[in-house]
Structure formats: C-alpha cells, structure tokens
Design a protein around this motif. Structure first.
Motif, PDB file in Angstrom:
ATOM      1  N   ASN A   1      49.631 -21.141  10.171  1.00  0.00           N
ATOM      2  CA  ASN A   1      50.603 -21.423  11.235  1.00  0.00           C
ATOM      3  C   ASN A   1      51.869 -20.589  11.115  1.00  0.00           C
ATOM      4  N   HIS A   2      51.887 -19.679  10.163  1.00  0.00           N
ATOM      5  CA  HIS A   2      53.091 -18.876   9.953  1.00  0.00           C
ATOM      6  C   HIS A   2      52.766 -17.405  10.091  1.00  0.00           C
ATOM      7  N   LYS A   3      53.599 -16.707  10.853  1.00  0.00           N
ATOM      8  CA  LYS A   3      53.367 -15.285  11.038  1.00  0.00           C
ATOM      9  C   LYS A   3      54.252 -14.532  10.051  1.00  0.00           C
ATOM     10  N   GLY A   4      53.698 -14.173   8.911  1.00  0.00           N
ATOM     11  CA  GLY A   4      54.487 -13.423   7.947  1.00  0.00           C
ATOM     12  C   GLY A   4      54.331 -13.939   6.537  1.00  0.00           C
ATOM     13  N   TYR A   5      55.201 -13.462   5.667  1.00  0.00           N
ATOM     14  CA  TYR A   5      55.121 -13.804   4.251  1.00  0.00           C
ATOM     15  C   TYR A   5      55.852 -15.098   3.907  1.00  0.00           C
ATOM     16  N   LEU A   6      55.318 -15.795   2.907  1.00  0.00           N
ATOM     17  CA  LEU A   6      55.949 -16.993   2.365  1.00  0.00           C
ATOM     18  C   LEU A   6      55.899 -16.916   0.849  1.00  0.00           C
ATOM     19  N   THR A   7      56.877 -17.524   0.189  1.00  0.00           N
ATOM     20  CA  THR A   7      56.841 -17.625  -1.266  1.00  0.00           C
ATOM     21  C   THR A   7      56.257 -18.986  -1.636  1.00  0.00           C
ATOM     22  N   ALA A   8      55.940 -19.149  -2.923  1.00  0.00           N
ATOM     23  CA  ALA A   8      55.434 -20.445  -3.395  1.00  0.00           C
ATOM     24  C   ALA A   8      56.480 -21.527  -3.119  1.00  0.00           C
TER      25      ALA A   8
ATOM     26  N   CYS B   1      45.875  -1.590   8.908  1.00  0.00           N
ATOM     27  CA  CYS B   1      47.010  -2.137   9.627  1.00  0.00           C
ATOM     28  C   CYS B   1      48.230  -2.113   8.709  1.00  0.00           C
ATOM     29  N   GLN B   2      49.368  -1.779   9.235  1.00  0.00           N
ATOM     30  CA  GLN B   2      50.589  -1.695   8.438  1.00  0.00           C
ATOM     31  C   GLN B   2      51.622  -2.679   8.954  1.00  0.00           C
TER      32      GLN B   2
ATOM     33  N   GLY C   1      64.750 -10.661   5.241  1.00  0.00           N
ATOM     34  CA  GLY C   1      65.578 -11.837   5.470  1.00  0.00           C
ATOM     35  C   GLY C   1      64.728 -13.091   5.542  1.00  0.00           C
ATOM     36  N   CYS C   2      63.735 -13.097   6.429  1.00  0.00           N
ATOM     37  CA  CYS C   2      62.942 -14.313   6.646  1.00  0.00           C
ATOM     38  C   CYS C   2      61.463 -14.135   6.312  1.00  0.00           C
ATOM     39  N   GLY C   3      61.030 -12.925   5.991  1.00  0.00           N
ATOM     40  CA  GLY C   3      59.643 -12.713   5.589  1.00  0.00           C
ATOM     41  C   GLY C   3      58.667 -12.501   6.730  1.00  0.00           C
ATOM     42  N   ILE C   4      59.188 -12.523   7.955  1.00  0.00           N
ATOM     43  CA  ILE C   4      58.309 -12.342   9.102  1.00  0.00           C
ATOM     44  C   ILE C   4      57.746 -10.907   9.096  1.00  0.00           C
ATOM     45  N   THR C   5      56.506 -10.740   9.539  1.00  0.00           N
ATOM     46  CA  THR C   5      55.936  -9.392   9.571  1.00  0.00           C
ATOM     47  C   THR C   5      55.491  -9.028  10.975  1.00  0.00           C
ATOM     48  N   GLN C   6      55.520  -7.754  11.235  1.00  0.00           N
ATOM     49  CA  GLN C   6      55.063  -7.231  12.516  1.00  0.00           C
ATOM     50  C   GLN C   6      54.069  -6.131  12.207  1.00  0.00           C
ATOM     51  N   SER C   7      52.966  -6.107  12.935  1.00  0.00           N
ATOM     52  CA  SER C   7      52.001  -5.033  12.730  1.00  0.00           C
ATOM     53  C   SER C   7      52.452  -3.802  13.485  1.00  0.00           C
TER      54      SER C   7
ATOM     55  N   HIS D   1      45.274   3.230   3.131  1.00  0.00           N
ATOM     56  CA  HIS D   1      46.617   3.339   2.562  1.00  0.00           C
ATOM     57  C   HIS D   1      47.277   1.993   2.436  1.00  0.00           C
ATOM     58  N   LYS D   2      48.266   1.954   1.574  1.00  0.00           N
ATOM     59  CA  LYS D   2      49.067   0.742   1.436  1.00  0.00           C
ATOM     60  C   LYS D   2      50.492   1.207   1.674  1.00  0.00           C
ATOM     61  N   PHE D   3      51.115   0.626   2.659  1.00  0.00           N
ATOM     62  CA  PHE D   3      52.357   1.170   3.152  1.00  0.00           C
ATOM     63  C   PHE D   3      53.143   0.025   3.771  1.00  0.00           C
ATOM     64  N   GLU D   4      54.324  -0.241   3.235  1.00  0.00           N
ATOM     65  CA  GLU D   4      55.113  -1.355   3.747  1.00  0.00           C
ATOM     66  C   GLU D   4      56.513  -0.884   4.086  1.00  0.00           C
ATOM     67  N   ILE D   5      57.031  -1.363   5.176  1.00  0.00           N
ATOM     68  CA  ILE D   5      58.367  -0.966   5.607  1.00  0.00           C
ATOM     69  C   ILE D   5      59.263  -2.201   5.588  1.00  0.00           C
TER      70      ILE D   5
END
Ligand SMILES: [Zn+2]
Length: 135
Positions: A30-37, A89-90, A96-102, A123-127
């Motif tokens: 239910n969450h779009k993006g990264y979350l921590t433990a 997909c990159q 700030g909030c961990g949200i990600t966009q493709s 490739h592994k590529f993060e912005i």
C-alpha cells in the motif's frame, strides 16, 4: 506483485504464513516507495503489542532473500520497497519521505550503447533528491 503473490513466494520456500508477515507485506503493497524497519514498526505497533524492531528487521531481511522486497541504503539507514519487476527500471528516490518515482532511462542507455559500442544488459542506478512535497 500483491500480498497474495508474496505469500505464495514465501510458501514456495517453506516459510509459514503468519498474520504478522501478511500485515508487513500489506504495509509495503500500500506504499509507493521505500520504508525503513522503523516505519513499519510505527504502522503496526498498535496492532501487535510488544512487536519488536528485531522481528520486523528479520522479516524484512527474509523478504529480500526471497525476492519480494529490495533494499538500499540512504540517510545511513536500510530502506526497503517492493521489488521492481523490470530490472531495468530506475528510480528517483526522495531522501525526505522515501517516495520513489520510476524513470525511463532507455534513451540515455541507447545513447551510451551507441557512443561506446557497448551492449548494456542491466544496471543499478539510483537518483537521490527531494520530491515536490519535501523540497
Ligand atoms: Zn518526499
């Protein structure tokens, strides 16, 4: 991927279905993006009395191992999100909030292949940066 599919992946590797696991997976689906433990713990602690950071962390590591989640590190902390089905997909990642966009880096990739006479297979590529709500 949905919760049902993720639970099937666990089952296929011999891991039991528990309500806790299902709830952790639901948080991610239910969450779009990264979350921590810690984010997961905050969301579930009212439901499970005595739920520990360790339990969450152990389950998240298991989900990465099984291929349900992927992990990355930023702000000095491990972050998790549902594994992207397209390995090319990159992501733009908001620190700030961990949200990600493709993002589509295909044109860039093609240009690199052409100008370097090189066949890219992955490739592994993060912005990193801040999303519109955070900057
Ligand atoms: Zn943000």
């Amino acid at each position: 991927m949905d919760v049902k599919e993720a639970l099937q992946m666990l089952k296929a590797k011999g891991y039991k279905h528990t309500d806790k696991r299902e709830d952790i997976l639901t948080v991610f689906m239910n969450h779009k993006g990264y979350l921590t433990a810690r984010d997961v713990l905050t969301r579930l602690k009212d439901r499970y009395e005595g739920l520990s950071f360790d339990t969450i962390y152990r389950n998240l590591s298991l989900f990465v191992e099984v291929g349900i989640l992927e992990e990355t590190e930023f702000n000095g902390e491990k972050h998790y999100q549902v594994k992207c089905e397209d390995d090319r997909c990159q992501h733009l990642i908001c620190i700030g909030c961990g949200i990600t966009q493709s993002v589509n880096v295909r044109p860039f990739e093609e240009q690199l292949e052409k100008s370097n006479d090189f066949k890219i297979t992955g490739h592994k590529f993060e912005i990193y940066g801040y999303c519109s709500a955070c900057h």
